[in-house]
Write an enzyme that holds these catalytic residues in place. Sequence first.
Site, PDB file in Angstrom:
ATOM      1  N   LYS A 183     -30.514  25.341  20.635  1.00 57.45           N
ATOM      2  CA  LYS A 183     -31.419  25.260  21.781  1.00 57.45           C
ATOM      3  C   LYS A 183     -32.361  24.052  21.675  1.00 57.45           C
ATOM      4  O   LYS A 183     -32.818  23.538  22.687  1.00 57.45           O
ATOM      5  CB  LYS A 183     -32.250  26.542  21.900  1.00 57.45           C
ATOM      6  CG  LYS A 183     -31.471  27.845  22.007  1.00 57.45           C
ATOM      7  CD  LYS A 183     -30.636  27.920  23.263  1.00 57.45           C
ATOM      8  CE  LYS A 183     -30.180  29.327  23.614  1.00 57.45           C
ATOM      9  NZ  LYS A 183     -29.297  29.974  22.640  1.00 57.45           N
TER      10      LYS A 183
HETATM   11  C1  LIG Z   1     -28.239  30.863  22.881  1.00 57.72           C
HETATM   12  C2  LIG Z   1     -27.288  30.956  21.746  1.00 57.72           C
HETATM   13  C3  LIG Z   1     -25.915  31.148  21.959  1.00 57.72           C
HETATM   14  C4  LIG Z   1     -25.338  31.349  23.342  1.00 57.72           C
HETATM   15  O1  LIG Z   1     -25.401  30.203  24.133  1.00 57.72           O
HETATM   16  P1  LIG Z   1     -25.229  30.310  25.731  1.00 57.72           P
HETATM   17  O2  LIG Z   1     -25.469  28.931  26.213  1.00 57.72           O
HETATM   18  O3  LIG Z   1     -26.279  31.277  26.184  1.00 57.72           O
HETATM   19  O4  LIG Z   1     -23.868  30.818  25.983  1.00 57.72           O
HETATM   20  C5  LIG Z   1     -25.078  31.140  20.859  1.00 57.72           C
HETATM   21  N1  LIG Z   1     -25.552  31.005  19.615  1.00 57.72           N
HETATM   22  C6  LIG Z   1     -26.870  30.836  19.366  1.00 57.72           C
HETATM   23  C7  LIG Z   1     -27.344  30.710  17.959  1.00 57.72           C
HETATM   24  C8  LIG Z   1     -27.792  30.799  20.419  1.00 57.72           C
HETATM   25  O5  LIG Z   1     -29.088  30.630  20.175  1.00 57.72           O
END
Ligand SMILES: *Cc1c(COP(=O)(O)O)cnc(C)c1O
Length: 463
Positions: free
Chosen positions: A112
């Site tokens: 993120k």
């Molecule tokens: C948010 C997240 C995901 C999922 O990603 P999306 O874009 O919501 O599909 C997978 N792994 C981790 C560690 C995340 O923080």
Amino acid sequence: MRYVSTRGGTEAVGFAETLLAGLAPDGGLYIPQSWPAFTRDEIAGFAGRPYAEVAAEVLARFVGDDIPRAVIDRLTAEAYATFAHPAVTPLKQLDSGLWLLELFHGPTLAFKDVAMQLLARLYDHVLATRGRTLTIVCATSGDTGGAAVEAFRGAAHARIVVLFPEGRISEVQRRFMTTTADANVACASVKGTFDDCQTIVKALFADEDFRSDVDLSGVNSINWARVVAQAVYYFTAAVALGAPDRRIGFAVPTGNFGDAFAGFVAMKLGLPIDRMVIATNSNDIVARAFETGRYAKGQVVATQSPAMDIQIASNFERLYYEAVGRDAAETRRAFESFNSAGAIDLPTQGFGQLAELFTGVAVSEAETAASIAAAYEATGEIIDPHTAVAVAAAKRVAASDAPLVVLATAHPAKFPEAVEAAIGRQPGLHPRADGLFERDERIDHLPANAGAVKAYVRAFVKA
Ligand SMILES: *Cc1c(COP(=O)(O)O)cnc(C)c1O
């Protein structure tokens, strides 16, 4: 470059509008009116260039005239200087033909950060230009909240409220959100699931008076700028492994379908993607949708990979819109029907074509733990449970000549309990988590109810 809503009910807007709005006013998601594209030579030219420069090239295609190119160059350089690895998102080989794309070298150890570090700088630039201050309300399944708090704390033009599902995230995830002293940050745990938090945020956006009273803004994974920022590493990884002369596959740990849709965007921009393996944990709405043709909500269950404990994958609406030939009326019908009935059938024609690109694979809790253990035994590499879900999915799909890149979405230090359960040892604390356990936490507690959250946000804005 102009953006329209997947539900067709709004005027076309520019990039800066989509950035600040998050969700379109008609409840749809912003998407470019037409897709830009890179030539083969342009893509080949990305090889060997610094990550931040490729990010600037990709972003510039979507920004139009809203932000000068020199500013884009500066903001991308600043955003990716916060990463602890000089390659920003390095590749590491895990098996023959199988690679890990490490997306977790940012400040809060999850992918993120890649989008959020850039987003906060874009916000700051646009808001300073317009002389505005916004209130960001953000629902998180664990990692978005920490990344957003880290990126926006102390921001001059934004305050941020994070809502997370009580008891359903790891302690490290929680502490990345709650141990910040900055006055422009508020964190509240909500008695409910991530889907409840996300539904509350949607209700806040749907309330026009509330929206204008608090100058509401959203940075959830539906925010278009986040999707664009995430398309960048598909390019850097693919060219490092031989694209565009070679097709590259990706396996994506999936919750809200943001990261996976970013791969689709990279493909629209011209990247030759061999396939997209959509890996879910037992909250398998998206995996099931590709396998059965029916997008149907189930019960959310808590897993070792909590950032994927989601049964409404918001970005899926963008794929639907593309699958039905950009028919906004049909997309509106489908997603209004999904909101009330909790299930829709995917049109066979459009999704039939996409089935060649996307494979859905759901991975159980036992397989996830076994996947962490197998990677550790074979290579000494400790992978986090989200990455482990995608590694397990990648190993289940039929072999292909194309290299397969697994998106490693979090550092294992963020999920020490799950790692220890799988391999009998802790991953060790990451230097970036130093002091996290000594600092005081600030958490408020709220019921899963939009009225209570509105009152809470209003009080925070007044304070
Ligand atoms: C948010 C997240 C995901 C999922 O990603 P999306 O874009 O919501 O599909 C997978 N792994 C981790 C560690 C995340 O923080």
